[in-house]
Design a protein around this motif. Structure first.
Motif, PDB file in Angstrom:
ATOM      1  N   TYR A   1       0.803  -1.208   0.000  1.00 52.50           N
ATOM      2  CA  TYR A   1       0.000   0.000   0.000  1.00 52.50           C
ATOM      3  C   TYR A   1       0.845   1.272   0.000  1.00 52.50           C
ATOM      4  O   TYR A   1       0.319   2.366  -0.227  1.00 52.50           O
ATOM      5  CB  TYR A   1      -0.938   0.028   1.209  1.00 52.50           C
ATOM      6  CG  TYR A   1      -1.993  -1.046   1.196  1.00 52.50           C
ATOM      7  CD1 TYR A   1      -3.041  -1.007   0.286  1.00 52.50           C
ATOM      8  CD2 TYR A   1      -1.952  -2.103   2.104  1.00 52.50           C
ATOM      9  CE1 TYR A   1      -4.019  -1.992   0.271  1.00 52.50           C
ATOM     10  CE2 TYR A   1      -2.929  -3.085   2.101  1.00 52.50           C
ATOM     11  CZ  TYR A   1      -3.959  -3.020   1.184  1.00 52.50           C
ATOM     12  OH  TYR A   1      -4.924  -3.996   1.169  1.00 52.50           O
ATOM     13  N   ALA A   2       2.134   1.140   0.271  1.00 51.92           N
ATOM     14  CA  ALA A   2       3.017   2.308   0.244  1.00 51.92           C
ATOM     15  C   ALA A   2       3.261   2.786  -1.184  1.00 51.92           C
ATOM     16  O   ALA A   2       3.705   3.918  -1.396  1.00 51.92           O
ATOM     17  CB  ALA A   2       4.341   1.985   0.929  1.00 51.92           C
ATOM     18  N   LEU A   3       2.994   1.937  -2.167  1.00 53.99           N
ATOM     19  CA  LEU A   3       3.128   2.323  -3.558  1.00 53.99           C
ATOM     20  C   LEU A   3       1.901   3.137  -3.968  1.00 53.99           C
ATOM     21  O   LEU A   3       0.770   2.711  -3.765  1.00 53.99           O
ATOM     22  CB  LEU A   3       3.256   1.092  -4.449  1.00 53.99           C
ATOM     23  CG  LEU A   3       4.481   0.200  -4.186  1.00 53.99           C
ATOM     24  CD1 LEU A   3       4.404  -1.064  -5.032  1.00 53.99           C
ATOM     25  CD2 LEU A   3       5.767   0.964  -4.490  1.00 53.99           C
ATOM     26  N   LYS A   4       2.153   4.306  -4.529  1.00 48.94           N
ATOM     27  CA  LYS A   4       1.068   5.245  -4.843  1.00 48.94           C
ATOM     28  C   LYS A   4      -0.020   4.607  -5.697  1.00 48.94           C
ATOM     29  O   LYS A   4      -1.212   4.785  -5.434  1.00 48.94           O
ATOM     30  CB  LYS A   4       1.645   6.470  -5.541  1.00 48.94           C
ATOM     31  CG  LYS A   4       0.623   7.528  -5.909  1.00 48.94           C
ATOM     32  CD  LYS A   4       1.307   8.723  -6.552  1.00 48.94           C
ATOM     33  CE  LYS A   4       0.300   9.776  -6.976  1.00 48.94           C
ATOM     34  NZ  LYS A   4       0.960  10.949  -7.606  1.00 48.94           N
ATOM     35  N   GLN A   5       0.379   3.836  -6.707  1.00 48.37           N
ATOM     36  CA  GLN A   5      -0.608   3.256  -7.612  1.00 48.37           C
ATOM     37  C   GLN A   5      -1.493   2.233  -6.897  1.00 48.37           C
ATOM     38  O   GLN A   5      -2.708   2.167  -7.113  1.00 48.37           O
ATOM     39  CB  GLN A   5       0.087   2.596  -8.803  1.00 48.37           C
ATOM     40  CG  GLN A   5       0.817   3.556  -9.709  1.00 48.37           C
ATOM     41  CD  GLN A   5       2.248   3.841  -9.234  1.00 48.37           C
ATOM     42  OE1 GLN A   5       2.605   3.532  -8.090  1.00 48.37           O
ATOM     43  NE2 GLN A   5       3.047   4.411 -10.117  1.00 48.37           N
ATOM     44  N   ILE A   6      -0.869   1.411  -6.035  1.00 49.22           N
ATOM     45  CA  ILE A   6      -1.641   0.407  -5.296  1.00 49.22           C
ATOM     46  C   ILE A   6      -2.526   1.076  -4.251  1.00 49.22           C
ATOM     47  O   ILE A   6      -3.683   0.694  -4.052  1.00 49.22           O
ATOM     48  CB  ILE A   6      -0.694  -0.626  -4.656  1.00 49.22           C
ATOM     49  CG1 ILE A   6       0.013  -1.433  -5.749  1.00 49.22           C
ATOM     50  CG2 ILE A   6      -1.464  -1.550  -3.714  1.00 49.22           C
ATOM     51  CD1 ILE A   6       0.998  -2.451  -5.235  1.00 49.22           C
ATOM     52  N   ASP A   7      -1.988   2.074  -3.584  1.00 44.76           N
ATOM     53  CA  ASP A   7      -2.762   2.815  -2.594  1.00 44.76           C
ATOM     54  C   ASP A   7      -4.018   3.405  -3.232  1.00 44.76           C
ATOM     55  O   ASP A   7      -5.125   3.275  -2.703  1.00 44.76           O
ATOM     56  CB  ASP A   7      -1.902   3.927  -1.997  1.00 44.76           C
ATOM     57  CG  ASP A   7      -2.630   4.732  -0.937  1.00 44.76           C
ATOM     58  OD1 ASP A   7      -3.259   4.117  -0.057  1.00 44.76           O
ATOM     59  OD2 ASP A   7      -2.562   5.974  -0.982  1.00 44.76           O
TER      60      ASP A   7
END
Length: 211
Positions: free
Chosen positions: A90-96
């Motif tokens: 979730y720390a990845l912008k796209q996944i978040d």
């Protein structure tokens, strides 16, 4: 640039903080402390969060979530506000953005709409379109168990099929309201229903909306 998920995260944290740890929510028997613990566990304890969708892990999820609920409420709010640790997907912008924009919107409304004095929230058009795009993709999953045919419709006429079948009920509303409806919050969703009266009654009473 701030993402929808980031903005909804901060709004959710603010709403939880303002409501306090013992306020009601729309998430069944959960109060705000329980909801805060759920959000934190979902992002920070992948070993337990699978219990949200995998029944075999449900007991573990409940235990871990109960442990987090014992933490100071202010700590839970801060964990939500600061976001997941660097090693979390979730720390990845796209996944978040993909995983949390709708999640945080619904939970923010779970806090807002459980209060007696809540008022409608006007969404900016870009966010409304983003919610609609997600709803179009997820409608058949969210509405798979309803006992009638179901069509979700925006005021501009765009539609998404939630469930094939007859008789058909058409539910019309803004994307945010349709999102709340499809996630099982139909009692507080500002929508209009058209169709056979018996079918509308069945739809209103169903518990088969949402994940």
């Amino acid at each position: 640039m701030s993402t929808h998920a980031k903005r909804e995260r901060l709004l959710l944290a603010d709403l939880l903080e303002a409501a306090g740890p013992d306020a009601p929510t729309l998430c069944g028997d959960w109060n705000t402390r329980d909801l805060a613990a759920h959000v934190v566990v979902r992002e920070r304890r992948a070993d337990a969060a699978g219990g949200i969708v995998i029944k075999a892990l449900a007991d573990r999820l409940q235990r871990v979530q109960a442990e987090f609920a014992e933490k100071p409420y202010e700590e839970l709010i801060q964990l939500i506000r600061t976001g997941p640790p660097r090693f979390s997907p979730y720390a990845l912008k796209q996944i978040d953005e993909a995983a949390n924009a709708v999640e945080f919107y619904v939970h923010a409304e779970d806090v807002r709409r459980a209060q007696k004095d809540w008022t409608p929230r006007e969404l900016d058009p870009v966010f409304a379109d983003a919610l609609w795009s997600r709803l179009e993709k997820a409608a058949r999953v969210l509405c798979r168990g309803v006992p009638v045919g179901l069509v979700l419709r925006r005021p501009d006429g765009q539609t998404a099929v939630g469930h094939k079948g007859t008789p058909v009920v058409t539910v019309t509303g803004e994307p945010g309201e349709l999102t709340m409806f499809a996630f099982g919050r139909q009692d507080v969703a500002d929508v209009q229903k058209e169709g056979d009266e018996d079918a509308i009654e069945k739809l209103h009473g169903t518990k088969q909306l949402g994940l």
